[in-house]
Each structure stands twice: as structure tokens, then as C-alpha cells.
Scaffold this motif. Structure first.
Motif, PDB file in Angstrom:
ATOM      1  N   TRP A   1       8.385   6.099  20.698  1.00  0.00           N
ATOM      2  CA  TRP A   1       7.810   7.399  20.128  1.00  0.00           C
ATOM      3  C   TRP A   1       7.818   7.122  18.533  1.00  0.00           C
ATOM      4  CZ3 TRP A   1      11.522   9.657  16.876  1.00  0.00           C
ATOM      5  CH2 TRP A   1      12.729   9.630  17.363  1.00  0.00           C
ATOM      6  N   ARG A   2       8.426   6.147  17.978  1.00  0.00           N
ATOM      7  CA  ARG A   2       8.471   5.898  16.706  1.00  0.00           C
ATOM      8  C   ARG A   2       8.633   4.417  16.375  1.00  0.00           C
ATOM      9  NH1 ARG A   2       6.233   9.336  12.942  1.00  0.00           N
ATOM     10  NH2 ARG A   2       4.781   7.883  13.816  1.00  0.00           N
ATOM     11  N   ASN A   3       8.688   4.194  15.260  1.00  0.00           N
ATOM     12  CA  ASN A   3       9.007   2.468  14.880  1.00  0.00           C
ATOM     13  C   ASN A   3      10.323   2.281  15.614  1.00  0.00           C
ATOM     14  OD1 ASN A   3      10.651   0.541  13.172  1.00  0.00           O
ATOM     15  ND2 ASN A   3       8.895   0.009  12.699  1.00  0.00           N
ATOM     16  N   LEU A   4      10.640   1.054  16.091  1.00  0.00           N
ATOM     17  CA  LEU A   4      11.972   1.136  17.041  1.00  0.00           C
ATOM     18  C   LEU A   4      13.056   1.221  16.193  1.00  0.00           C
ATOM     19  CD1 LEU A   4      13.421  -2.145  17.209  1.00  0.00           C
ATOM     20  CD2 LEU A   4      11.199  -2.774  17.983  1.00  0.00           C
ATOM     21  N   MET A   5      12.995   0.873  14.786  1.00  0.00           N
ATOM     22  CA  MET A   5      14.119   0.684  13.868  1.00  0.00           C
ATOM     23  C   MET A   5      14.419   2.359  13.670  1.00  0.00           C
ATOM     24  SD  MET A   5      15.296  -2.100  13.724  1.00  0.00           S
ATOM     25  CE  MET A   5      16.412  -2.103  12.125  1.00  0.00           C
TER      26      MET A   5
ATOM     27  N   GLY B   1       0.822  -1.189   0.042  1.00  0.00           N
ATOM     28  CA  GLY B   1      -0.039  -0.157   0.012  1.00  0.00           C
ATOM     29  C   GLY B   1       0.625   1.320   0.041  1.00  0.00           C
ATOM     30  N   PRO B   2       0.240   2.448   0.064  1.00  0.00           N
ATOM     31  CA  PRO B   2       0.885   3.656  -0.147  1.00  0.00           C
ATOM     32  C   PRO B   2       1.402   4.114   1.236  1.00  0.00           C
ATOM     33  CG  PRO B   2      -1.537   3.882   0.035  1.00  0.00           C
ATOM     34  CD  PRO B   2      -1.228   2.567  -0.103  1.00  0.00           C
ATOM     35  N   SER B   3       1.098   3.680   2.344  1.00  0.00           N
ATOM     36  CA  SER B   3       1.553   4.049   3.542  1.00  0.00           C
ATOM     37  C   SER B   3       2.717   2.855   4.124  1.00  0.00           C
ATOM     38  CB  SER B   3       0.514   4.141   4.713  1.00  0.00           C
ATOM     39  OG  SER B   3       1.214   4.354   5.864  1.00  0.00           O
ATOM     40  N   LEU B   4       3.787   2.817   3.706  1.00  0.00           N
ATOM     41  CA  LEU B   4       4.812   1.560   3.655  1.00  0.00           C
ATOM     42  C   LEU B   4       5.612   1.783   5.304  1.00  0.00           C
ATOM     43  CD1 LEU B   4       6.795   2.184   0.384  1.00  0.00           C
ATOM     44  CD2 LEU B   4       4.581   0.695   0.788  1.00  0.00           C
ATOM     45  N   ASP B   5       5.783   0.408   5.720  1.00  0.00           N
ATOM     46  CA  ASP B   5       6.162   0.324   6.915  1.00  0.00           C
ATOM     47  C   ASP B   5       7.607   1.193   7.010  1.00  0.00           C
ATOM     48  OD1 ASP B   5       6.049  -1.216   9.607  1.00  0.00           O
ATOM     49  OD2 ASP B   5       8.116  -1.682   9.069  1.00  0.00           O
TER      50      ASP B   5
ATOM     51  N   GLU C   1       3.398   7.885  10.602  1.00  0.00           N
ATOM     52  CA  GLU C   1       4.638   6.857  10.377  1.00  0.00           C
ATOM     53  C   GLU C   1       5.692   7.891   9.891  1.00  0.00           C
ATOM     54  OE1 GLU C   1       1.887   5.557   8.472  1.00  0.00           O
ATOM     55  OE2 GLU C   1       2.643   7.324   7.178  1.00  0.00           O
ATOM     56  N   THR C   2       6.831   7.470  10.043  1.00  0.00           N
ATOM     57  CA  THR C   2       7.944   7.944   9.126  1.00  0.00           C
ATOM     58  C   THR C   2       7.624   8.109   7.647  1.00  0.00           C
ATOM     59  OG1 THR C   2       9.284   7.736  10.988  1.00  0.00           O
ATOM     60  CG2 THR C   2      10.331   8.337   8.752  1.00  0.00           C
ATOM     61  N   PRO C   3       7.634   8.875   6.936  1.00  0.00           N
ATOM     62  CA  PRO C   3       7.507   8.838   5.585  1.00  0.00           C
ATOM     63  C   PRO C   3       8.614   7.752   4.724  1.00  0.00           C
ATOM     64  CG  PRO C   3       7.446  11.155   6.107  1.00  0.00           C
ATOM     65  CD  PRO C   3       7.774  10.285   7.113  1.00  0.00           C
ATOM     66  N   PRO C   4       8.169   6.995   3.750  1.00  0.00           N
ATOM     67  CA  PRO C   4       8.842   6.100   3.488  1.00  0.00           C
ATOM     68  C   PRO C   4      10.304   6.418   2.762  1.00  0.00           C
ATOM     69  CG  PRO C   4       7.194   6.384   1.871  1.00  0.00           C
ATOM     70  CD  PRO C   4       6.766   7.111   3.091  1.00  0.00           C
ATOM     71  N   GLY C   5      10.361   7.550   2.169  1.00  0.00           N
ATOM     72  CA  GLY C   5      11.568   8.037   1.768  1.00  0.00           C
ATOM     73  C   GLY C   5      12.504   8.441   2.889  1.00  0.00           C
ATOM     74  N   THR C   6      11.905   9.295   3.846  1.00  0.00           N
ATOM     75  CA  THR C   6      12.817   9.622   4.894  1.00  0.00           C
ATOM     76  C   THR C   6      13.167   8.445   5.568  1.00  0.00           C
ATOM     77  OG1 THR C   6      11.102  11.238   5.027  1.00  0.00           O
ATOM     78  CG2 THR C   6      12.453  11.046   7.043  1.00  0.00           C
ATOM     79  N   ALA C   7      12.253   7.406   5.770  1.00  0.00           N
ATOM     80  CA  ALA C   7      13.108   6.125   6.659  1.00  0.00           C
ATOM     81  C   ALA C   7      14.242   5.559   5.847  1.00  0.00           C
ATOM     82  CB  ALA C   7      11.851   5.106   6.750  1.00  0.00           C
ATOM     83  N   THR C   8      14.050   5.585   4.557  1.00  0.00           N
ATOM     84  CA  THR C   8      14.925   5.050   3.896  1.00  0.00           C
ATOM     85  C   THR C   8      16.517   5.844   3.898  1.00  0.00           C
ATOM     86  OG1 THR C   8      13.339   4.176   2.141  1.00  0.00           O
ATOM     87  CG2 THR C   8      15.760   4.137   1.426  1.00  0.00           C
TER      88      THR C   8
END
Length: 315
Positions: free
Chosen positions: A290-294, A75-79, A252-259
Motif C-alpha cells: 500500500w506504499r513503498n515497501l520501505m 526530479g521533484p518527486s523523490l523516491d 508517494e510519501t513526501p520526501p521529507g516525511t519519508a526521511t
């Protein structure tokens, strides 16, 4: 070959899909060559003083010695944890196979190039993408006592089954890792990644950096004529900066930002995560995050006010 399967952890159907993939891969490559987070870190039974940090350390240790990654995306909201792991692998030249069950495609403008993922960076770092674009074909003859719901379920399961087989074959054919030469870090340079969930974008954070005397680099992939090519430039720019200041606000953290956070961690770039209004996640036996642990444990600093940003920039 050591293959890392990155997947969303906190829903039973996501873990089941990842386990089905791991089982098929293990049959071809050997179970000793497969790493399945949650399962292979024994998350449910793991005991540690700070469990989330310990899980992060175990996963990061495995990320540092893999030969290939398969990431499951939906989906559009990626982990954001999966995207962080993708960035870590990509920065180290590890081939990344992406498997998506999303039948939608995306573009940055109404008539723009079609992308498999909402952020072009995800597409740009992929060695190969496998999609589930639609349900499988209907049976040639309607089976007795099968409802239309059962038939629809069967079609979808058949397509997922075929896609898992395709993913196994593609994974075994991935090229060997191609370690990237580390770019020379530009002292005093801060790459500023804004959040699409905030009204000010990157402007507010960029001005704080400029006022503190730092040079600022901004993402180019959202405005460039060639989003995928510019996305790789963004990745290289992060790895060449001395700091990454990322706005991780939102659901959630935006996917590109998380990458980019994953890439920065892999290359030793200091990471500041700006998140003024966190919502906490809770899991049995684990501290609130406070955010995904990774993301949380990859960041060197959690910044919740402009003053905290200034203090971090001054260090």
C-alpha cells in the motif's frame, strides 16, 4: 568501508545508473565493500513467504552496519524508499552523499534560498551533493553520420559519466561515521508530519493527538527563515519524540516525511502512517504493497481512519 547505494528500484534506467556507479566504486574500493539493493538482495530470484517484508529486513540489516551512503535522486518527486534510507543513515551519523540528475533547483518561496531538493530536510542531512546541472559541452567538430539526436545523447551521457567519476572520488573522501547521541525521548509527545497533498495539512491529525492528551510537535522547516537549519531541528525533534504520526497520503510519501520515517525507525520511535486511500503497487512474486515497501514495513501501524488514529494513540 561499507558503502550502501540507495536508488529507485523499479525502472531499468535507474538500476542501470546505480549499477554503473557500483561498478566504478567496486573497482576502487572492492566489491565486498559495496551494497547495491535489488542486485545484492537478488530480488528477482528471492523466495520468501512475504517477499516485500523480507527485502525490507535485508536492506535494514545492511543499513545498520554501513559506513557511508550514496543516494541517487531525480526530479521533484523523490523516491520515498530512498528518502527513508537517507533518514535512517542520517539519524545514525552516517555520511550521506547525494547524486542528483535534476537540473532544476527549488525554493519554498519565489525569492527564497535555492535548494537542490524540494524539501530542505534532504539538503540538510547531506554531507555532500553532486549534481548534473546541464548536458555536457557539444563536440568541437560535428562528427559525420551523427544525427542531432545522437549528438544530444552523447552530450548527456558524457555528463553522467563525468558525474559518476566525481561521485566515486567524493565517496572515497567521505568522513568516518559520527554516531549521534540518542536524544532523550519525551513521553507522550507526538511529532505530527502533515502531507502537502491533503487540504487539511497537519491540523486534523494534530487535533486528534491533542484530544487524546498528547503533546504535539509540528515541523518548522517550511515556515522558518532558515529552512535547512530548521530541517535539522525537525529531525532531532522526531528522534526525541515518543511517536511519529505521518500523513503519507498522495502519489508517494513526501520526501521529507519519508526521511523522518527513516530517522524514527533508526532511533526506536513508534511510527503511525496515516493513509486513508492507498493505491497499491505490484511487482512479480511480491505481495501488493500500500506504499513503498520501505515505508510500509517501517511503520508500526497503518492508519486509515480518524478512529484508527485514536486507537493507536490510546495504546
Amino acid at each position: 568501508m561499507s558503502i550502501y547505494i540507495a536508488h529507485r528500484l523499479f525502472a531499468a534506467h535507474d538500476r542501470a545508473l546505480a549499477a554503473a556507479l557500483a561498478e566504478r566504486l567496486a573497482a576502487k574500493a572492492g566489491a565486498e565493500h559495496i551494497f547495491l539493493p535489488f542486485c545484492d538482495t537478488d530480488e528477482e530470484n528471492l523466495i520468501a513467504e512475504v517477499k516485500g517484508r523480507r527485502l525490507f529486513e535485508l536492506d535494514r540489516a545492511r543499513l545498520a552496519r554501513l559506513d557511508a551512503m550514496i543516494a541517487l535522486l531525480h526530479g521533484p518527486s523523490l523516491d520515498d524508499g530512498v528518502c527513508m534510507e537517507i533518514g535512517y543513515a542520517a539519524a545514525g551519523g552516517i555520511p550521506v552523499l547525494l547524486l542528483t540528475t535534476d537540473f532544476q533547483s527549488y525554493s519554498l518561496t519565489e525569492g527564497g534560498d535555492r535548494l537542490d531538493f524540494p524539501d530542505p530536510l534532504i539538503q540538510a542531512v547531506a554531507t555532500h551533493v553532486i549534481r548534473v546541472p546541464r548536458p555536457g559541452p557539444p563536440p568541437s567538430s560535428h562528427q559525420q553520420r551523427v544525427t542531432r539526436y545522437g549528438e544530444f545523447l552523447s552530450r548527456n551521457l558524457a555528463q553522467v559519466d563525468a558525474t559518476l567519476d566525481a561521485a566515486v572520488e567524493a565517496a572515497l573522501a567521505l568522513p568516518a561515521p559520527d554516531p549521534r547521541s540518542a536524544p532523550r525521548s519525551k513521553a507522550g509527545t507526538v511529532y505530527v508530519e502533515g502531507s502537502p497533498y491533503t487540504a487539511w495539512g497537519h491540523d486534523r491529525l494534530a487535533h486528534l493527538c491533542l484530544d487524546a492528551g498528547h503533546a504535539v510537535v509540528l515541523p518548522q522547516r517550511f515556515t522558518a527563515a532558515n529552512p535547512a537549519g530548521s530541517a535539522l531541528d525537525d529531525l532531532l525533534a522526531v528522534c526525541a519524540s515518543s511517536r511519529l504520526l505521518a500523513d503519507v497520503s498522495g502519489p508517494e510519501t513526501p520526501p521529507g516525511t519519508a526521511t523522518l520515517i527513516g530517522a524514527a525507525l533508526a532511533t526506536g520511535v513508534r511510527i503511525g502512517a496515516f493513509h486513508p486511500r492507498p493505491t497499491y503497487t505490484h511487482a512479480p512474486g511480491r505481495e501488493p504493497n500500500w506504499r513503498n515497501l520501505m515505508i510500509q514495513y517501517a511503520a508500526h501501524a497503518h492508519l486509515d481512519t480518524p478512529g484508527a488514529v485514536r486507537a493507536w494513540l490510546a495504546r
